[in-house]
Design an enzyme around this catalytic site. Structure first.
Site, PDB file in Angstrom:
ATOM      1  N   ASP A  49       0.845  -1.203   0.000  1.00  0.00           N
ATOM      2  CA  ASP A  49       0.000   0.000   0.000  1.00  0.00           C
ATOM      3  C   ASP A  49       0.881   1.255   0.000  1.00  0.00           C
ATOM      4  O   ASP A  49       0.379   2.382  -0.053  1.00  0.00           O
ATOM      5  CB  ASP A  49      -1.013  -0.006   1.152  1.00  0.00           C
ATOM      6  CG  ASP A  49      -0.362  -0.033   2.521  1.00  0.00           C
ATOM      7  OD1 ASP A  49       0.874  -0.179   2.598  1.00  0.00           O
ATOM      8  OD2 ASP A  49      -1.097   0.089   3.524  1.00  0.00           O
ATOM      9  N   SER A  50       2.214   1.050  -0.014  1.00  0.00           N
ATOM     10  CA  SER A  50       3.139   2.157  -0.272  1.00  0.00           C
ATOM     11  C   SER A  50       2.891   2.724  -1.668  1.00  0.00           C
ATOM     12  O   SER A  50       3.402   3.796  -1.999  1.00  0.00           O
ATOM     13  CB  SER A  50       4.591   1.698  -0.123  1.00  0.00           C
ATOM     14  OG  SER A  50       4.818   0.498  -0.843  1.00  0.00           O
ATOM     15  N   ASP A  60      -1.177  -6.097  -0.305  1.00  0.00           N
ATOM     16  CA  ASP A  60      -1.520  -5.387   0.932  1.00  0.00           C
ATOM     17  C   ASP A  60      -3.012  -5.107   1.003  1.00  0.00           C
ATOM     18  O   ASP A  60      -3.600  -4.631   0.020  1.00  0.00           O
ATOM     19  CB  ASP A  60      -0.775  -4.050   0.984  1.00  0.00           C
ATOM     20  CG  ASP A  60       0.319  -4.026   2.028  1.00  0.00           C
ATOM     21  OD1 ASP A  60       0.304  -4.874   2.947  1.00  0.00           O
ATOM     22  OD2 ASP A  60       1.206  -3.156   1.917  1.00  0.00           O
ATOM     23  N   LYS A  97      -1.637  -9.264   2.873  1.00  0.00           N
ATOM     24  CA  LYS A  97      -0.908  -8.823   4.069  1.00  0.00           C
ATOM     25  C   LYS A  97      -1.760  -7.792   4.794  1.00  0.00           C
ATOM     26  O   LYS A  97      -2.414  -6.965   4.153  1.00  0.00           O
ATOM     27  CB  LYS A  97       0.441  -8.211   3.690  1.00  0.00           C
ATOM     28  CG  LYS A  97       1.191  -7.586   4.879  1.00  0.00           C
ATOM     29  CD  LYS A  97       2.644  -7.307   4.580  1.00  0.00           C
ATOM     30  CE  LYS A  97       2.933  -5.993   3.916  1.00  0.00           C
ATOM     31  NZ  LYS A  97       2.504  -4.801   4.676  1.00  0.00           N
ATOM     32  N   GLU A 140      -1.819  -5.281   8.637  1.00  0.00           N
ATOM     33  CA  GLU A 140      -1.020  -4.752   9.736  1.00  0.00           C
ATOM     34  C   GLU A 140      -1.701  -5.025  11.080  1.00  0.00           C
ATOM     35  O   GLU A 140      -2.932  -5.005  11.166  1.00  0.00           O
ATOM     36  CB  GLU A 140      -0.828  -3.231   9.561  1.00  0.00           C
ATOM     37  CG  GLU A 140      -0.051  -2.870   8.306  1.00  0.00           C
ATOM     38  CD  GLU A 140       0.171  -1.367   8.148  1.00  0.00           C
ATOM     39  OE1 GLU A 140      -0.219  -0.584   9.039  1.00  0.00           O
ATOM     40  OE2 GLU A 140       0.739  -0.973   7.113  1.00  0.00           O
ATOM     41  N   GLU A 153       8.905  -4.262  10.717  1.00  0.00           N
ATOM     42  CA  GLU A 153       9.369  -2.988  10.160  1.00  0.00           C
ATOM     43  C   GLU A 153       9.948  -2.093  11.249  1.00  0.00           C
ATOM     44  O   GLU A 153       9.302  -1.829  12.274  1.00  0.00           O
ATOM     45  CB  GLU A 153       8.203  -2.270   9.438  1.00  0.00           C
ATOM     46  CG  GLU A 153       8.646  -0.949   8.828  1.00  0.00           C
ATOM     47  CD  GLU A 153       7.674  -0.379   7.797  1.00  0.00           C
ATOM     48  OE1 GLU A 153       6.676  -1.045   7.472  1.00  0.00           O
ATOM     49  OE2 GLU A 153       7.935   0.736   7.313  1.00  0.00           O
TER      50      GLU A 153
HETATM   51  O1  KIV Z   1       3.521  -1.117   1.682  1.00  0.00           O
HETATM   52  C1  KIV Z   1       4.706  -1.484   1.750  1.00  0.00           C
HETATM   53  O2  KIV Z   1       5.539  -1.206   0.884  1.00  0.00           O
HETATM   54  C2  KIV Z   1       5.105  -2.278   2.907  1.00  0.00           C
HETATM   55  C3  KIV Z   1       6.559  -2.557   3.089  1.00  0.00           C
HETATM   56  C4  KIV Z   1       7.256  -1.375   3.616  1.00  0.00           C
HETATM   57  C5  KIV Z   1       6.788  -3.748   3.919  1.00  0.00           C
HETATM   58  O3  KIV Z   1       4.282  -2.667   3.677  1.00  0.00           O
END
Ligand code: KIV
Length: 271
Positions: free
Chosen positions: A51-52, A90, A120, A122, A189
């Protein structure tokens, strides 16, 4: 007769075997077809459709604004580019926090519409019910502890997490809870290397570190950071493998100059 070499696909079982055999796991983010194809062909084990994307693709300050449908668009593009690596997608902010039913519905939507292999999310104890529910539907889940960017407004900063005893103890407990809930791996992280080592040794599932030291079972970096596209971002944990910003800047300036000077296109570059 041409004999086609069978591609050995990376699965969650492969990752388990890698941890057991002491082979480190490589993971990188990608958000589109072209880069996913390069990374997969290079031999990366896992592509994270992070989600980056909210930051590096859409230009938002945080990961909070990106939507489920936008994540699905990025994941669909990535999946079209890969042949062998495992794709983790994500779950964006708001797609799983309300309750485990909503979390499952979001995870199913991701799996159905993208062709990705896992999701994934959090969080620790607070995410356990959702992890169990999603895993019980046959969807592999990767956890994410330590600095969890979707909670940035709770933390207030992007500094190292779990330096204090209480937070470190909670993180250790959360890691075990996620493992018990059926997570196949956990991203750690920005936490102290010694804590990441302890957690990695306490689990039978792999840990994937970002700013969490060398004892994690694998490492992940955001592609824009490690390729030097995102020049302003210079945390201590980051190793830059390219200065792509400078190279692209040079190439585009040369192109502009060639167009202006009428050097491009030349006779061989036209019909
Ligand atoms: O969204 C992302 O890029 C991440 C990584 C930093 C692990 O969750």
């Amino acid at each position: 007769m041409s004999v086609q070499k069978e591609i050995k696909k990376v699965t969650t079982h492969t990752l388990q075997m890698m941890k057991a055999g002491g082979e480190k796991i490589s993971m990188i983010t990608a958000y589109d077809f072209s880069f996913a194809k390069i990374f997969d062909t290079a031999g990366i084990d896992i592509i994270l459709v992070g989600d980056s994307a909210s930051n590096v693709m859409a230009g938002h300050e945080t990961t909070l604004p990106i939507t489920l449908d936008q994540m699905i668009y990025h994941a669909q593009s990535v999946v079209r580019g890969i042949n062998r690596c495992l794709v983790v997608v994500d779950m964006p902010f708001g797609s799983y926090q309300s309750n485990s039913e909503i979390a499952l519905a979001s995870a199913i939507k991701i799996m159905k519409e993208t062709g990705g292999h896992s999701v994934k999310l959090e969080g620790g104890e607070e995410a356990v019910d959702s992890v169990k529910k999603i895993v019980s539907a046959g969807i592999p889940v990767m956890g994410h502890l330590g600095l969890t960017p979707q909670s940035i407004y709770k933390f207030g900063t992007y500094t190292v997490r779990a330096k204090e005893v209480d937070e470190a103890a909670k993180l250790k407990k959360d890691a075990l809870l996620l493992q018990e809930a059926g997570a196949f791996a956990i991203v750690l992280e920005k936490i102290p290397a010694a804590l990441a080592k302890e957690v990695s040794e306490s689990l039978h599932i792999p840990t994937i570190g970002i700013g969490a030291g060398g004892a994690c079972d694998g490492q992940v970096l955001v592609m824009h950071d490690m390729l030097g596209i995102n020049v302003e971002f210079k945390p201590r944990f980051l190793r830059k493998y390219l200065d792509l910003y400078e190279q692209i800047d040079g190439a585009v300036k040369q192109y502009i100059s060639d167009v202006k000077s009428k050097d491009f296109p030349n006779e061989n570059e036209q019909y």
